[in-house]
Design a protein around this motif. Structure first.
Motif, mmCIF file in Angstrom:
data_model
loop_
_atom_site.group_PDB
_atom_site.id
_atom_site.type_symbol
_atom_site.label_atom_id
_atom_site.label_comp_id
_atom_site.label_asym_id
_atom_site.label_seq_id
_atom_site.Cartn_x
_atom_site.Cartn_y
_atom_site.Cartn_z
ATOM 1 N N ARG A 175 1.404 4.870 -3.621
ATOM 2 C CA ARG A 175 0.151 5.563 -3.873
ATOM 3 C C ARG A 175 -0.861 4.649 -4.575
ATOM 4 O O ARG A 175 -2.071 4.760 -4.367
ATOM 5 C CB ARG A 175 0.427 6.789 -4.754
ATOM 6 N N TYR B 292 -0.172 12.684 -0.417
ATOM 7 C CA TYR B 292 -1.530 12.435 0.068
ATOM 8 C C TYR B 292 -2.258 13.739 0.377
ATOM 9 O O TYR B 292 -2.323 14.163 1.537
ATOM 10 C CB TYR B 292 -1.492 11.549 1.311
ATOM 11 N N THR C 87 -3.664 2.620 1.350
ATOM 12 C CA THR C 87 -3.931 4.061 1.356
ATOM 13 C C THR C 87 -5.215 4.379 2.101
ATOM 14 O O THR C 87 -5.270 5.309 2.914
ATOM 15 C CB THR C 87 -4.020 4.595 -0.087
ATOM 16 N N SER D 202 3.337 7.031 6.103
ATOM 17 C CA SER D 202 2.712 7.133 4.778
ATOM 18 C C SER D 202 3.737 7.147 3.647
ATOM 19 O O SER D 202 3.428 6.770 2.523
ATOM 20 C CB SER D 202 1.834 8.385 4.702
ATOM 21 N N LYS E 83 -5.623 6.490 5.692
ATOM 22 C CA LYS E 83 -6.530 7.632 5.845
ATOM 23 C C LYS E 83 -7.466 7.418 7.040
ATOM 24 O O LYS E 83 -7.699 8.339 7.841
ATOM 25 C CB LYS E 83 -7.346 7.823 4.563
#
Length: 249
Positions: free
Chosen positions: A197, A241, A203, A192, A207
């Motif tokens: 971002r 995150y 992203t 990550s 997740k």
């Protein structure tokens, strides 16, 4: 009365051996050469007429290995419909080879790859259908050589739909450690730090991968690497995150 002598059989004793003409012909590399040219239709035809050639192998691997190596080099610069037709032919060809060589599906060639590792490599076309075909045939063999497959998919940034297929077939793989003591979940959290971002697509994918790994192997949240860190500690250190912190807490 004297003992009667046994009569010897008439004619010469049959000492015939199987003639060389009745032996199975040795496999040639013809199908292998056709596969290297991505000539899937011709390779399929050769499979029908020369079954023995489907058993061709070298120290580098079996014909299944060679077919997948050739497939990952394919460059589809043609019309989409033709490309789709080529993929259909390849899948039929691969299915024939797998049926003829079930013992080779989890075999490791001299280069260190199983057929599944080739299909999931960074250089491959990473076709979800091909990966699932291999998973359905290979996983029941319970080969220890598939234990690091999830690690490879994380490192190679494999498409999410393929990762889902792999973890559904190999749920225990989510608990396996690599040489550094890292589980696939740990690698995903570590990866990550390389994702900006602002890149929403990556992203969201990250997740989903973390959620998927936690769902199949929640115990992985508490597994530490060789430095004693957990996946949660890796994410907390990055401070990027917060949604991953929620999943791992």
């Amino acid at each position: 009365m004297g003992k009667s002598k046994k009569k010897s059989p008439k004619g010469p004793i049959n000492t015939r051996t199987v003639s060389t003409s009745s032996r199975l012909p040795r496999p040639t590399r013809t199908i292998c050469d056709l596969a290297s040219q991505q000539s899937w239709a011709a390779a399929l035809e050769r499979c029908e007429t020369h079954h023995e050639d489907m058993h061709y192998s070298e120290t580098r691997g079996s014909l299944v290995h060679f077919a997948l190596w050739s497939h990952r080099k394919a460059k589809f610069t043609m019309d989409e419909s033709i490309a789709a037709g080529n993929e259909e032919l390849f899948c039929r060809f691969l299915d024939k080879l797998m049926s003829a060589n079930p013992d080779k599906l989890s075999a490791v060639g001299s280069l260190g790859y199983t057929p599944l590792h080739i299909a999931c490599s960074k250089e491959s076309l990473r076709n979800a259908r091909v990966v699932e075909m291999l998973l359905r045939r290979s996983v029941p063999l319970q080969s220890k050589d598939l234990s690091d497959l999830l690690h490879q998919t994380i490192n190679a940034n494999i498409p999410l739909d393929i990762s889902r297929r792999i973890v559904s077939f190999l749920p225990n793989g989510a608990l396996m450690k690599d040489s550094q003591g890292k589980t696939p979940l740990f690698l995903a959290c570590q990866f990550s730090k390389n994702i900006p971002r602002k890149d929403k697509r990556c992203t969201d994918t990250l997740k989903e991968v973390v959620e998927m790994l936690v769902k199949y192997a929640p115990e992985a949240k508490g597994i530490v690497d060789k430095t004693g860190r957990t996946p949660l500690q890796v994410v907390l250190k990055q401070k990027k995150y917060p949604e991953l912190v929620d999943i791992l807490s």
